[in-house]
Write an enzyme that holds these catalytic residues in place. Structure first.
Site, PDB file in Angstrom:
ATOM      1  N   HIS B 519       0.275   8.079  -1.864  1.00 42.90           N
ATOM      2  CA  HIS B 519       0.742   7.044  -1.114  1.00 42.90           C
ATOM      3  C   HIS B 519       1.431   7.270   0.129  1.00 42.90           C
ATOM      4  O   HIS B 519       2.667   7.190   0.427  1.00 42.90           O
ATOM      5  CB  HIS B 519       1.623   5.966  -1.996  1.00 42.90           C
ATOM      6  CG  HIS B 519       0.906   5.960  -3.393  1.00 42.90           C
ATOM      7  ND1 HIS B 519       1.608   5.408  -4.446  1.00 42.90           N
ATOM      8  CD2 HIS B 519      -0.550   5.721  -3.593  1.00 42.90           C
ATOM      9  CE1 HIS B 519       0.661   5.038  -5.403  1.00 42.90           C
ATOM     10  NE2 HIS B 519      -0.403   5.156  -4.731  1.00 42.90           N
ATOM     11  N   LEU B 520       0.724   7.881   1.377  1.00 43.08           N
ATOM     12  CA  LEU B 520       1.238   8.399   2.429  1.00 43.08           C
ATOM     13  C   LEU B 520       1.151   6.822   3.336  1.00 43.08           C
ATOM     14  O   LEU B 520       0.172   5.981   3.242  1.00 43.08           O
ATOM     15  CB  LEU B 520       0.337   9.308   3.093  1.00 43.08           C
ATOM     16  CG  LEU B 520       0.463  10.559   2.236  1.00 43.08           C
ATOM     17  CD1 LEU B 520      -0.732  11.410   2.684  1.00 43.08           C
ATOM     18  CD2 LEU B 520       1.845  11.433   2.769  1.00 43.08           C
TER      19      LEU B 520
END
Lengths: 220, 592
Positions: B519-520
């Site tokens: 989850h960048l």
């Protein structure tokens, strides 16, 4: 037909052929493809120390872990095909990850030679010829001490590579040549390729009752 | 050099790209979608039993990015030499049709309304001085009420299972008491609790918290979505994250959108097409199309189009903007520019409880999006005043199916041996009787955390790699440690024989070797001010208005929730405004 772990295996969309090939292979004594006899002796001894046979369950040798690793050396992974291997190669802090120009098969070639040399220098024998407490002492040194094998390979990198592949060999589906007779999964209590728990989701507390099964259909 | 023509080009065949391609073909446009990886279909990559091979799947990256061609470099701080991310570990972007949307877990949240205007809310409640020096706290420039119809649409397309709390302002069920009101119920009822989730539900309630069923794009029943795409009921096989769901239960572009899109004569999918750059005209304010490398012929192909949509993974979108010269690159020294600014991640730590040996947790049973969570310490649901940090974490049991090689890496707990005598015993005990509780939290944006082009390393196509400058910051470490400390009463209520709390450790740098989350976010964020955002509230480039950039790159800071639900809603929101306004009169949708 020797397919298990080869490049053809990884790209095959039809699995029927290699299922049969693996079944046929399993009946025969495994002939190493990549590792030399001395490397094989090191790996048999070292993996058994990492994953020893005991009252909990089978060890690396019984599970065919070294055969598994040997097969992996012949895959894209073994050749470094899953890693970014473009230079320049520059060392840095450990938390920024692996920075050496070696594919797994090279890590093993350099690492095993270095480990055996270390053992001859410190204990007078190659690793496989040491008694068990000394083997454990040597592996602990490789894991924790700042030892270098050759110019650039830190013993810790080699140790982690070996530990990782040993666990993979103990716990991957037997179609990859390790986890022989599903011994790793039975020990852990993993049912394998059943992959359908519609009726078991809300049965709270008891152990799941059905035994392990491989993708190939092999049962324990 | 070959030249082709289209009305619109969509880069990337994941959720963002597929949603935009669907919407734009519905609007009558001739759309070409470019994907650098291979074509993928659940009938192939998801075929049982070959699909559920842990070694080939999650361990040898069957559906993940091919790092051998291109990667990123990473450093912890300015002044350090960033080094290539040579082995996939900390985060796992996808490759091939479906992108990361094919191998994701399925947790499908709406954004918390407070998070969308976090800067304004923090200042309103605690004053400007509450924001630490160097933190780039920002608002999204869009509200929950504006996005609600698009959250709703995405849930219906994804076949999301969940339990509502409020619909049209009325309390209707036992859902998340902190969740905002909805215009409609979830399309499917919540998934059953696995044992550990059920234990957590009771223990969290006993501890005075407010447990709810995680919203999951894993179908609790058979479902047909508004496009006519069909899903089967999840059987909790545990092969979601890292795999293509053989049951057609986990939503993916491949199952939920592409079967319809592929039949549309206005739609063309080109795979093994690595986009090199968006082509701009001499004014640098208009895109003329894109140029890609055909990975089979090794020849460059240019496609001209009036509209270009970047729908690749978060950092690939930012990389393409930097390579193409879209927007002003961020300069951390001068604190100017926007492309690469506000690069964010999430803070994720796992705590573990061991139960008595007559209780089997059967951790291999699970579903990627299912489980039970509490939001008591997420977003602005609690008083931050005494703690002096911004942000929060949901806490949950999200037993997604623990496979044996992954279990061997987790091992037997902090004090257990990593190998040799005692290793196996502790491992087996942990696998059979333990359960994991995660704090899945926010990560704020900072002046010295950013993306730019690396000065040294290049991909195999000769282009500079994207460089990440990232480390954990005091605010987020303290947030994580506070929230995790609040798990302790749950541990006690669970009847655990032993438990370990997993927290970020002050002074310990971000470690690229350990999987944390994919989850960048951020790097080309949305907002109202062109000096602090790369795209406007409609996800349109401020500088090149016929380019829209869709993805978690738009998030000004990392939220506590998983990003896919927000990405899908933003994709539908952006598409709606392209269709209703932009196409009628192409140009900037926001004038400054």
């Amino acid at each position: 037909m020797a397919l298990a772990g080869t490049a053809a295996f990884w790209t095959a969309d039809e699995f029927a052929d290699w299922r049969q090939a693996i079944a046929a292979e399993a009946a025969q004594t495994y002939t190493p493809r990549y590792f030399t006899p001395d490397e094989w002796r090191f790996l048999e001894a070292a993996t058994e120390q990492l994953f020893p046979e005991d009252e909990t369950g089978p060890g690396a040798k019984a599970l065919g872990v070294v055969g598994f690793i040997d097969r992996q050396m012949d895959t894209s992974y073994g050749h470094g095909g899953l890693w970014f291997m473009s230079g320049p190669f520059q060392s840095g802090p450990a938390n920024l990850g692996y920075q050496l120009p070696y594919a797994p098969r090279e890590i093993y070639r350099i690492g095993i030679a270095g480990a055996d040399q270390y053992c001859r220098d410190h204990y007078g024998h190659a690793f496989a010829d040491l008694d068990h407490p000394t083997q454990i002492e040597a592996l602990t040194a490789f894991e924790k001490l700042p030892i270098q094998f050759g110019e650039t390979l830190a013993a810790g990198i080699f140790f982690e590579q070996l530990r990782t592949n040993t666990m993979e060999g103990a716990f991957s589906d037997p179609i990859h040549g390790g986890n022989r007779h599903l011994g790793g999964w039975v020990m852990l209590g993993f049912p394998g390729a059943r992959a359908d728990f519609m009726d078991w989701v809300d049965q709270y507390g008891p152990a799941y009752p059905l035994g392990s099964v491989s993708i190939s259909g092999e049962t324990a | 050099m070959t030249t082709k023509n289209a009305d619109a080009i969509v880069v990337g065949a994941g959720w963002a790209g597929s949603i935009l391609a669907k919407e734009l073909t519905e609007a009558g446009l001739k759309v070409v979608m470019l994907e650098r990886g291979p074509d993928r279909a659940t009938a192939v990559e998801g075929a049982y039993p070959d699909s559920i091979d842990e070694l080939r799947g999650a361990i040898r990256h069957r559906l993940f990015q091919d790092l051998s061609r291109t990667t990123v470099t990473i450093r912890n701080k300015i002044g350090q030499t960033a080094l290539p991310y040579r082995q996939l570990s900390a985060f796992l972007p996808g490759e091939g049709v479906g992108g990361a949307g094919l191998h994701w877990s399925g947790v499908h949240f709406r954004a918390a309304p407070d998070d969308l205007a976090l800067r304004s809310n923090v200042i309103a409640r605690y004053g400007q001085k509450f924001i630490p020096e160097g933190m780039n706290l920002q608002d999204y420039g869009v509200t929950y009420d504006e996005l609600e119809p698009f959250f709703d649409k995405a849930e219906k397309v994804f076949g999301t299972s969940g339990e509502a709390y409020k619909i049209n302002g009325k309390v209707v069920g036992n859902g998340n008491v902190f969740a905002p009101s909805r215009s409609d119920d979830f399309p499917l009822p919540p998934l059953k609790d696995v044992y550990t989730a059920n234990l957590f539900r009771k223990a969290a309630s006993d501890a005075g918290y407010h447990p709810y069923s995680l919203p999951a794009a894993n179908a609790s029943r058979q479902y047909t979505n508004p496009y006519g795409a069909q899903m089967g009921p999840c059987n909790f096989c545990g092969y979601c994250s890292g795999y293509d769901c053989y049951m057609y239960s986990k939503a993916s572009p491949n199952v939920n959108i592409l079967p319809v899109l592929r039949k549309d004569p206005n739609f063309t999918l080109i795979t093994r097409a690595h986009v090199m750059r968006v082509d701009l005209d001499s004014t640098k304010t208009r895109a003329t199309g894109v140029t890609y490398l055909d990975l089979d012929s090794n020849k460059e192909v240019t496609i001209t189009a009036d509209l270009v949509v970047l729908g690749a993974f978060q950092f690939h979108n930012v990389h393409l903007m930097l390579l193409s010269g879209i927007g002003k690159p961020y300069d951390a020294q001068k604190n100017e520019g926007v492309v690469g600014r506000n690069f964010v991640y999430q803070t994720i730590t796992t705590s573990r409880a061991w139960l008595p040996e007559n209780q089997f947790t059967n951790q291999f049973i699970g579903t990627g999006g299912g489980g039970v969570a509490i939001d008591d310490f997420n977003s602005m649901n609690f008083d931050h005043g005494p703690h002096g940090f911004v942000g929060g974490s949901p806490v949950w049991v999200n037993q997604a199916g623990v496979k044996p090689i992954a279990a061997s890496t987790i091992g037997g707990g902090k004090d257990a041996p990593r190998w040799g005598a005692g290793y196996k015993k502790a491992l087996v005990n942990t696998y059979r009787h333990a359960m994991a509780i995660d704090a899945h939290g926010s990560n704020m944006a900072y002046r010295d955390v950013f993306l730019d082009l690396d000065p040294t390393w290049k991909n195999t196509y000769g282009q500079p790699l994207l460089r990440m400058t990232f480390d954990w910051q005091d605010n987020d470490i303290r947030m994580n440690r506070y929230v995790v400390s609040q798990i302790e009463p749950i541990m006690k209520a669970l009847g655990a024989t032993k438990y370990e709390l997993g927290m970020l450790e002050p002074g310990k740098p971000f470690d690229t070797r350990l999987y944390q989350t994919t989850h960048l976010g951020g790097g080309a964020v949305m907002g109202d001010d062109p000096n602090t955002s790369a795209i406007n509230r409609y996800l349109q480039s401020w500088d090149v208005p016929n380019v829209f950039v869709i993805g978690s790159n738009a998030f000004p800071q990392g939220m506590g929730y998983n990003p896919t639900g927000m990405v899908a809603a933003l994709a539908y929101w952006s598409a709606h405004h392209i269709r209703t306004t932009y196409l009628k009169s192409p140009g900037p949708l926001v004038r400054v």
